[in-house]
Design a protein around this motif. Structure first.
Motif, PDB file in Angstrom:
ATOM      1  N   TRP A   1      -1.845 -23.884   8.005  1.00  0.00           N
ATOM      2  CA  TRP A   1      -2.049 -22.449   8.236  1.00  0.00           C
ATOM      3  C   TRP A   1      -2.485 -21.724   6.969  1.00  0.00           C
ATOM      4  CZ3 TRP A   1      -3.251 -21.157  12.774  1.00  0.00           C
ATOM      5  CH2 TRP A   1      -2.726 -21.838  13.866  1.00  0.00           C
TER       6      TRP A   1
ATOM      7  N   SER B   1      10.385 -30.208  16.788  1.00  0.00           N
ATOM      8  CA  SER B   1       9.275 -30.230  17.753  1.00  0.00           C
ATOM      9  C   SER B   1       9.143 -31.589  18.431  1.00  0.00           C
ATOM     10  CB  SER B   1       7.952 -29.918  17.044  1.00  0.00           C
ATOM     11  OG  SER B   1       8.056 -28.726  16.311  1.00  0.00           O
TER      12      SER B   1
ATOM     13  N   GLN C   1       4.658 -31.121  21.853  1.00  0.00           N
ATOM     14  CA  GLN C   1       4.500 -29.836  21.157  1.00  0.00           C
ATOM     15  C   GLN C   1       3.657 -30.012  19.889  1.00  0.00           C
ATOM     16  OE1 GLN C   1       8.703 -29.034  20.753  1.00  0.00           O
ATOM     17  NE2 GLN C   1       8.675 -27.407  22.287  1.00  0.00           N
ATOM     18  N   GLN C   2       3.914 -31.113  19.198  1.00  0.00           N
ATOM     19  CA  GLN C   2       3.155 -31.362  17.968  1.00  0.00           C
ATOM     20  C   GLN C   2       1.673 -31.615  18.266  1.00  0.00           C
ATOM     21  OE1 GLN C   2       4.735 -33.732  14.714  1.00  0.00           O
ATOM     22  NE2 GLN C   2       6.661 -33.918  15.817  1.00  0.00           N
TER      23      GLN C   2
ATOM     24  N   SER D   1       0.086 -28.336  19.003  1.00  0.00           N
ATOM     25  CA  SER D   1      -0.048 -27.561  17.770  1.00  0.00           C
ATOM     26  C   SER D   1      -1.208 -28.086  16.918  1.00  0.00           C
ATOM     27  CB  SER D   1       1.263 -27.636  16.985  1.00  0.00           C
ATOM     28  OG  SER D   1       1.132 -27.021  15.747  1.00  0.00           O
ATOM     29  N   GLN D   2      -1.311 -29.414  16.829  1.00  0.00           N
ATOM     30  CA  GLN D   2      -2.402 -30.017  16.052  1.00  0.00           C
ATOM     31  C   GLN D   2      -3.762 -29.659  16.649  1.00  0.00           C
ATOM     32  OE1 GLN D   2      -1.422 -34.207  15.961  1.00  0.00           O
ATOM     33  NE2 GLN D   2       0.138 -33.940  14.371  1.00  0.00           N
TER      34      GLN D   2
ATOM     35  N   HIS E   1      -4.413 -26.995  18.423  1.00  0.00           N
ATOM     36  CA  HIS E   1      -4.583 -25.561  18.161  1.00  0.00           C
ATOM     37  C   HIS E   1      -5.141 -25.345  16.749  1.00  0.00           C
ATOM     38  CE1 HIS E   1      -3.972 -21.329  18.337  1.00  0.00           C
ATOM     39  NE2 HIS E   1      -2.890 -21.297  17.574  1.00  0.00           N
ATOM     40  N   MET E   2      -4.577 -26.077  15.781  1.00  0.00           N
ATOM     41  CA  MET E   2      -5.049 -25.944  14.401  1.00  0.00           C
ATOM     42  C   MET E   2      -6.463 -26.501  14.244  1.00  0.00           C
ATOM     43  SD  MET E   2      -1.605 -26.588  12.152  1.00  0.00           S
ATOM     44  CE  MET E   2      -0.864 -27.896  13.091  1.00  0.00           C
TER      45      MET E   2
END
Length: 214
Positions: free
Chosen positions: A17, A68, A72-73, A76-77, A79-80
């Motif tokens: 982030w 997490s 979920q991970q 998230s990955q 999304h990034m």
């Protein structure tokens, strides 16, 4: 000539982030044509100050630290990675990826500042870790990255054995922690106001416009 707006970015080189936040800030600066009106300095923060030399598998690390699940991970990955794509940065997550110790990288970023290469080196470290699957705690990777931005690698790497250089980074980390910085990125303007997290480009544009109109 008007004084430049000082921007301190407290971050770690293995913080996704932080990369997204900086790239959005960079886009805001570029779209407003403010490249010559801001002065950016990177400040050290370690997500994992106690990370051992061998590092730790990222999936294991995230589940231990944040609780997490694997699903979920993965989400998230993705999304990034999508956020990175929008900004021209590649996040290449893979199952064997390891979270590593970044203290040496922070010492080298301090060194790079004296040559006006701090941002260039920061982004090169981030690219090495997230895009090129490299371990930025390893001397050979650090050397290769220093050379890639035109710095004297032998001079820079000598700093890693300097007690003064190590102490300087520790003191800077403590300075920001004592000011209450406990999550990154934290982006500080003129040492007076701050925003945390990877804010949208428009938010950065608004903040920059307001500060520069004062």
């Amino acid at each position: 000539m008007k004084e430049k707006l000082k921007i301190d970015i407290v971050s770690d080189v293995v913080c996704p982030w932080c990369t997204i936040g900086y790239k959005r800030l960079e886009k805001a600066i570029s779209e407003l044509g403010l490249e010559n009106q801001v002065d950016i300095e990177w400040q050290p923060f370690e997500l994992n100050p106690n990370m051992p030399a061998e590092g730790q598998n990222v999936i294991e690390y995230i589940s231990e630290k944040y609780g997490s699940t694997l699903d979920q991970q993965r989400a998230s990955q993705q999304h990034m990675a999508d956020a990175g794509d929008e900004l021209g940065f590649k996040f290449d997550y893979f199952d064997e990826m390891r979270m590593v110790n970044t203290f040496d990288a922070h010492i080298l970023l301090e060194y790079a500042k004296d040559f006006g290469k701090q941002t260039e080196l920061k982004m090169a470290f981030t690219k090495a870790f997230f895009s090129d699957r490299k371990d930025v705690s390893k001397k050979d990777v650090l050397k290769e990255t220093l050379l890639s931005v035109g710095l004297n690698a032998d001079d820079a790497l000598a700093k890693l054995d300097s007690d003064d250089a190590r102490l300087e980074v520790r003191e800077k980390q403590d300075y920001w922690k004592n000011l209450g910085v406990n999550s990154v990125p934290t982006i500080v303007f003129n040492r007076k106001s701050a925003v945390t997290g990877a804010q949208p480009v428009d938010t950065f544009k608004q903040v920059l416009s307001e500060l520069l109109s004062e």
